[in-house]
Design a protein around this motif. Structure first.
Motif, mmCIF file in Angstrom:
data_model
loop_
_atom_site.group_PDB
_atom_site.id
_atom_site.type_symbol
_atom_site.label_atom_id
_atom_site.label_comp_id
_atom_site.label_asym_id
_atom_site.label_seq_id
_atom_site.Cartn_x
_atom_site.Cartn_y
_atom_site.Cartn_z
ATOM 1 N N ARG A 3 0.937 -1.084 -0.061
ATOM 2 C CA ARG A 3 -0.059 -0.157 -0.052
ATOM 3 C C ARG A 3 0.834 1.460 -0.292
ATOM 4 N N SER A 413 -8.871 5.937 -6.818
ATOM 5 C CA SER A 413 -8.057 5.002 -6.468
ATOM 6 C C SER A 413 -6.822 5.164 -5.698
ATOM 7 N N ARG A 414 -6.182 6.335 -6.154
ATOM 8 C CA ARG A 414 -4.781 6.597 -5.570
ATOM 9 C C ARG A 414 -5.129 7.001 -4.194
ATOM 10 N N GLN A 416 -7.769 6.352 -2.202
ATOM 11 C CA GLN A 416 -8.253 5.197 -1.376
ATOM 12 C C GLN A 416 -7.207 4.036 -1.204
ATOM 13 N N ASN A 417 -6.376 3.647 -2.073
ATOM 14 C CA ASN A 417 -5.539 2.518 -2.207
ATOM 15 C C ASN A 417 -4.248 2.818 -2.131
ATOM 16 N N THR A 418 -3.520 4.119 -2.559
ATOM 17 C CA THR A 418 -2.417 4.490 -2.816
ATOM 18 C C THR A 418 -1.608 3.514 -3.704
ATOM 19 N N THR A 419 -1.909 2.711 -4.511
ATOM 20 C CA THR A 419 -1.299 1.932 -5.423
ATOM 21 C C THR A 419 -1.772 2.369 -6.937
#
Length: 475
Positions: A3, A413-414, A416-419
């Motif tokens: 993450r 997405s970045r 929420q998930n940092t991926t």
């Protein structure tokens, strides 16, 4: 992929190019599968057809290259992550096929060396660096400082390699088939270096840059999938999902386009407002509630002005932390921040991080984790560098709606998930590749030889001409 980065990392080592014909052949066999099916979470693919125009020009250039008459560089557009697969398909299948049809004799290996971002192996995994190395790839670290080892390798291959070389002059994807990002001057500079190297060796080959455009379109307009993704983004952002009358949704094309445009603008305004408050409250950024624009500006233009102001503030947050000056456009600033962030995470000054005392290792890990957090502001900005008010209004196609909605998906997405976002596939697509008219670098070099100021201007002019050529091919 984790993450986040929570500890300092060893220095990023250069990955030398080691082209392996057997591995290349295996990849060529598997290429239709990689294009058609989703082989990695970050590679939606779903490309069922690739068409190409003006390919005979490229076939003739390969013939001249193999005869020792020219050296050339393929300067290709880079809107999506699938572009390298399309380029490989062009070289491995379409060019040889057209050469046979036109009675152009080519040797068996029609391929190219290529430059790729060293950061790809960070988020995709070390296996990608291994694979790219065996396919003829040269990794380059983007940023203000010149990656001398990478550039020297690329320069050597351009002048003396057994194959041409391919480079994406935009430096990264922008998610827009219909917009070319400002080009970096590296391609033009490499062309002049190659002429210089050949002249020093008393060689007579002509140096050429070939612009190549890549665009995508859906086999069937994915309106229902766009509706699904918009609803998901509305729900994920905390915005009430907009209920649409089924009669309106199935109405005429102009009505449908207007409905989706309103939903997209509503979502964008909501997210911008939330992010403005986020930066005001937690990063103490001065963001006025209103924005100064021309009185004749449309609502969309005001929204884009607010977006660009927000992107500027996001970059300032990272720049203030890293002590980086805000210079150039958004892309330039992102490159410098990436370089600064990597210097905090991949520590060249700590060749053996395992030998550090626990106290010093703890401090190093602390800095690496903080740098990773600060770089996320820059990653969000990267998603929106090409967004304009007129992009959808000029051509309200399903492709342009899909591209824009997917960029919003990337941002959420970045956060929420940092991926790296695993984008949803909205439908099967076709790729259109256009080979442009070759640009002679040798002629330009001779016109400015011996004059340093004229040489700098020549690099700038070639970059500008290449930009114009790519833009013309995608209109």
């Amino acid at each position: 992929m984790p993450r986040s980065i929570q500890s300092t990392q060893p220095p990023l080592k250069f990955i030398p190019q080691r082209l392996n014909p057997l591995v290349l052949q295996i990849v060529r066999w598997l290429l239709p599968i990689a294009l058609r099916f989703r082989t990695r979470p970050w590679l939606p693919a779903g490309i069922v057809k690739i068409e190409a125009k003006n390919v005979e020009v490229l076939a003739e250039l390969y013939q001249q290259f193999q005869a020792g008459k020219i050296r050339f560089l393929l300067a290709f557009r880079h809107p999506e992550v699938e572009d390298p697969l399309c380029m490989l398909y062009l070289l491995s299948r379409i060019v040889p096929q057209v050469a046979r049809q036109k009675d152009i004799t080519l040797k068996s290996l029609v391929h190219s060396y290529f430059l790729y971002d060293r950061g790809m192996t960070v988020w995709a995994g070390k296996w990608l660096g291994w694979l790219f190395s065996l396919l003829g790839g040269v990794p380059v670290r983007r940023g203000r400082r010149l990656d001398r080892q990478a550039i020297q390798n690329a320069r050597e291959l351009f002048a003396n390699g057994a194959l041409p070389i391919a480079v994406a002059p935009e430096g990264g994807t922008n998610g827009h088939s219909g917009i070319v990002s400002p080009l970096e001057p590296g391609v033009a500079q490499m062309g002049f270096w190659c002429v210089e190297d050949l002249e020093k060796a008393n060689r007579s080959e002509t140096v050429i840059v070939v612009p190549i455009a890549i665009q995508y379109r859906y086999v069937e307009p994915p309106w229902s999938k766009i509706d699904w993704l918009l609803s998901k983004l509305e729900a994920d952002s905390g915005l009430k999902v907009l209920e649409i009358d089924s009669g309106d949704a199935c109405g005429g094309q102009s009505l449908r386009e207007e409905i989706y445009h309103q939903r997209l603008c509503r979502l964008a305004e909501y997210l911008i407002t939330e992010m403005e408050e986020f930066y005001r409250r937690f990063y103490h950024q001065d963001i006025p509630k209103t924005i100064s624009t021309d009185e004749s500006a449309s609502a969309n233009q005001v929204l884009i002005a607010r977006l660009h102001r927000l992107l500027d503030k996001a970059l300032q947050v990272a720049e203030q932390y890293f002590g980086v000056q805000a210079q150039g456009n958004f892309i330039d600033r992102c490159r410098r921040l990436e370089e600064a962030g990597w210097s905090y995470i991949y520590r060249d000054d700590l060749p053996d991080i395992n030998a550090l005392a626990p106290f010093k290792r703890g401090l190093a890990d602390w800095i690496a984790e903080e740098a990773d957090l600060r770089m996320r502001h820059m990653r969000i900005v990267e998603s929106f560098v090409a967004v304009t008010a007129a992009y959808i209004q000029e051509q309200p196609t399903a492709e342009r709606f899909a591209e824009t909605v997917l960029l919003v998906f990337d941002m959420l997405s970045r956060i929420q998930n940092t991926t790296l976002p695993g984008r949803p596939r909205l439908g099967l697509r076709q790729a259109q590749i256009t080979v442009g008219e070759p640009i002679s670098v040798t002629e330009r070099f001779r016109n400015c030889q011996g004059d340093r100021q004229a040489s700098r201007q020549a690099v700038s002019d070639l970059t500008k001409d290449l930009q114009i050529a790519l833009e013309k091919m995608i209109r």
